[in-house]
Design a protein around this motif. Sequence first.
Motif, PDB file in Angstrom:
ATOM      1  N   VAL A 411     -12.057 113.983   6.117  1.00 60.69           N
ATOM      2  CA  VAL A 411     -12.597 113.013   7.067  1.00 60.69           C
ATOM      3  C   VAL A 411     -12.039 113.330   8.452  1.00 60.69           C
ATOM      4  CG1 VAL A 411     -12.727 110.579   7.722  1.00 60.69           C
ATOM      5  CG2 VAL A 411     -12.827 111.235   5.301  1.00 60.69           C
ATOM      6  N   GLU A 423     -11.302 111.514   1.394  1.00 57.12           N
ATOM      7  CA  GLU A 423     -11.707 110.643   0.283  1.00 57.12           C
ATOM      8  C   GLU A 423     -11.604 111.434  -1.010  1.00 57.12           C
ATOM      9  OE1 GLU A 423     -15.534 108.103  -1.489  1.00 57.12           O
ATOM     10  OE2 GLU A 423     -15.775 109.358   0.290  1.00 57.12           O
ATOM     11  N   GLU A 514     -10.876 102.065  -1.743  1.00 60.60           N
ATOM     12  CA  GLU A 514     -12.235 101.747  -1.300  1.00 60.60           C
ATOM     13  C   GLU A 514     -12.843 100.753  -2.271  1.00 60.60           C
ATOM     14  OE1 GLU A 514     -14.792 104.903  -0.213  1.00 60.60           O
ATOM     15  OE2 GLU A 514     -13.224 106.107   0.733  1.00 60.60           O
ATOM     16  N   TYR A 542     -10.562  99.813   2.430  1.00 61.22           N
ATOM     17  CA  TYR A 542     -11.866 100.177   2.981  1.00 61.22           C
ATOM     18  C   TYR A 542     -12.947  99.308   2.330  1.00 61.22           C
ATOM     19  CZ  TYR A 542     -10.040 104.760   4.638  1.00 61.22           C
ATOM     20  OH  TYR A 542      -9.359 105.770   5.248  1.00 61.22           O
ATOM     21  N   ASP A 544     -16.562  99.892   1.208  1.00 60.63           N
ATOM     22  CA  ASP A 544     -17.425 101.042   0.955  1.00 60.63           C
ATOM     23  C   ASP A 544     -18.898 100.635   0.995  1.00 60.63           C
ATOM     24  OD1 ASP A 544     -18.093 103.635   0.388  1.00 60.63           O
ATOM     25  OD2 ASP A 544     -17.694 103.491  -1.753  1.00 60.63           O
ATOM     26  N   LYS A 565     -16.891 101.424   5.982  1.00 62.65           N
ATOM     27  CA  LYS A 565     -17.637 102.678   5.829  1.00 62.65           C
ATOM     28  C   LYS A 565     -19.128 102.378   5.883  1.00 62.65           C
ATOM     29  CE  LYS A 565     -16.495 105.951   3.071  1.00 62.65           C
ATOM     30  NZ  LYS A 565     -16.163 106.779   1.885  1.00 62.65           N
ATOM     31  N   LEU A 599     -16.013 104.019   9.946  1.00 62.83           N
ATOM     32  CA  LEU A 599     -16.170 105.357   9.374  1.00 62.83           C
ATOM     33  C   LEU A 599     -17.638 105.555   9.008  1.00 62.83           C
ATOM     34  CD1 LEU A 599     -13.861 107.003   6.693  1.00 62.83           C
ATOM     35  CD2 LEU A 599     -16.330 107.296   6.628  1.00 62.83           C
ATOM     36  N   TYR A 600     -18.218 106.659   9.480  1.00 59.52           N
ATOM     37  CA  TYR A 600     -19.595 106.996   9.126  1.00 59.52           C
ATOM     38  C   TYR A 600     -19.579 108.130   8.105  1.00 59.52           C
ATOM     39  CZ  TYR A 600     -21.201 104.305  13.157  1.00 59.52           C
ATOM     40  OH  TYR A 600     -21.471 103.293  14.051  1.00 59.52           O
ATOM     41  N   GLU A 601     -20.298 107.917   6.978  1.00 60.13           N
ATOM     42  CA  GLU A 601     -20.383 108.987   5.984  1.00 60.13           C
ATOM     43  C   GLU A 601     -21.802 109.562   5.973  1.00 60.13           C
ATOM     44  OE1 GLU A 601     -19.553 107.509   2.099  1.00 60.13           O
ATOM     45  OE2 GLU A 601     -20.913 105.800   2.243  1.00 60.13           O
ATOM     46  N   GLN A 621     -17.478 111.636   8.286  1.00 57.86           N
ATOM     47  CA  GLN A 621     -17.388 112.316   6.985  1.00 57.86           C
ATOM     48  C   GLN A 621     -18.777 112.822   6.608  1.00 57.86           C
ATOM     49  OE1 GLN A 621     -15.802 109.767   3.912  1.00 57.86           O
ATOM     50  NE2 GLN A 621     -16.433 111.088   2.239  1.00 57.86           N
TER      51      GLN A 621
END
Length: 643
Positions: A411, A423, A514, A542, A544, A565, A599-601, A621
Amino acid sequence: MNLQPKILSNAFLINGYTPAVDMILVILCILLLLLLRETFIRRSRLFLLFRTCIALLLIAAFSNSCFYYTVLYFDSDTTLCILRAIYHSSLLLIFCLYAAYLKILIGIPGKTGHIMNIFLYSLYIIFAVVDALSPVLGYSFYRDSSGAWHDNLYLKPFTIAYGIYMAFIFFLLLYYHKRIPTSLFHMLVIVQFICVFLVCAENYFGSNTFLAITFLLPIMVILYMVHGSSYSIKTGALNADSLNEYLNQQASIQNSTYYMCLRFDTDSEYVMPDELGKLFFNFWNGYFKNGLLFHPSTDFFVLAIDVSDIRNADKIAQDMIQNDFKRHFETYKLPYKIVMFNHLDFCENLEQFYELFNFFAEPMELNNFRSCDTADYKSFHDMKYLSAQLKDIAENGSLDDKRVLVYCQPVRNVNAGNYDTAEALMRLNLKDTGMVYPNRFIPLAEKNGYIHKLSMIILNKTCRAIREFQDEGYQLSRVSVNFSISELSNKNFMEEFRQIVERNGVDFHTIAVELTESRNDTEYELVLDRVMQFKSLGVCTYLDDFGTGYSNFDRILSLKLDVVKFDRSLLLMANKDENSQFILNYFSTAFKKLGYKVLYEGVETDEQETICVNSHADYLQGFKFSKPIPIEELKNFLSPIQE
């Protein structure tokens, strides 16, 4: 000692009669009544009629035995007439109730059924009264002026009524044979022919020793095939125990069988209407005359076909569904799924059979059918192997199980411009299948209760890797591990978590957890309690998959998590539409002002990275930075600790 009648003129009344047969019949009837009392059978109207028939047969057999001994030892005309009237009226009433029983079994409704009732009971009353009064009327059975008894076997009311009732029963069986389960119909017709033969033979020889026995034969057939056995009256199908035994036999003889399975997706209180049940009587006969139909549960039917008799069973089954099934069942609007498959050598009982059907039916849409092939069987075989491995991993209990691998996805820290978090992800490496990805085994592990052990293995191996990275001088803030809400409900969860982290000698702040959003009040209270416990240990938390469905902002904010996230779906929408970009920016701004890290996944392109950075991203991420890698390779992304 040979018994000799005291009144020699009465001897012809018992010519050729053996009382031992009726006495044995009395004992059998008593035993049957006791068995029915001690056996759990639903006390339906059919059952009450059936039990009454047995009691009447007991009375008839006992009265006929008494008639015999009265002839031998007593010169009482009144007693003889009463016993004979009881004997004949009991047998005629059995006939009447038996015919009424068949009428209900067949399901003759309305006016027709009412007329039949009037006919049956009127016939009984007329002939029972005439038969009882025949000694007074001087007809059939009477004593003449000289003191001699007369008994006309062919013209007595009982014989005439017997013939009429027997003809009526044959009419019911033959005219309504399509409404009766095939096996039951065959047995009832055969036993009625046997009864007629015995009665005719006895009348020819002038005896009535086996007359009452002929009433026992259909009772035994019904006892076995309707009340004590596996056949459903409504559908003509065999029950769950029969299917279980059939599967066991098929596995032992390795026979080639084709199964056509039908499940109605109805609620648990659904009761199949009579008219729908009747469709099953002959629905399959036009296509598979030798097939066996099973009805193991309220909404589930199985047709088993011997492939050695029918080579192209799959094609015939599909034709049946297309041509007849859909036409019939569209009338009832019941949602259904049909799955067709061959017998598999690892399907030996009903539990395995249900598992096989559910595996094939689960991904299907309603009101559709599926014919399974070799690829499907392999897929099921792989699932069984995977389930066995998961079970072994869970029961083995080792936190160092080599079959469970820790992968991770680095990340990127947007503000620091480096990679200092990751992660942890789960993989399996199995002997027969090689690498197995989460989408295949996570649902299976959650369904069977193995997910907690897998998560603890991942936590243990992640903590060990963190310890090694720190010992080697790499800068690593934390690695997050996923936990499901079902795991959090385990009363020993926090203690297990704490012991694993401490055993590996890492600080709690280097581990993040998460959590998914709670769906109800009970889950919310559980997550809130666990978050407070994590925070007391210094563990980062987190949220999720934010944005995957309904989100309750009040609950999210009250949890006071550290990082949110954003699910990849939000980023994909923002990449296509300005309004979606505005919504994404609005959410991220709100969380940012409230003190959350964002946080952007799922970031894969430069354009997506730009959108995220402009939307207050703290962490990024995705495949743009790295695909999931073995956790040992994470050191390639980490920076050394500055002296």
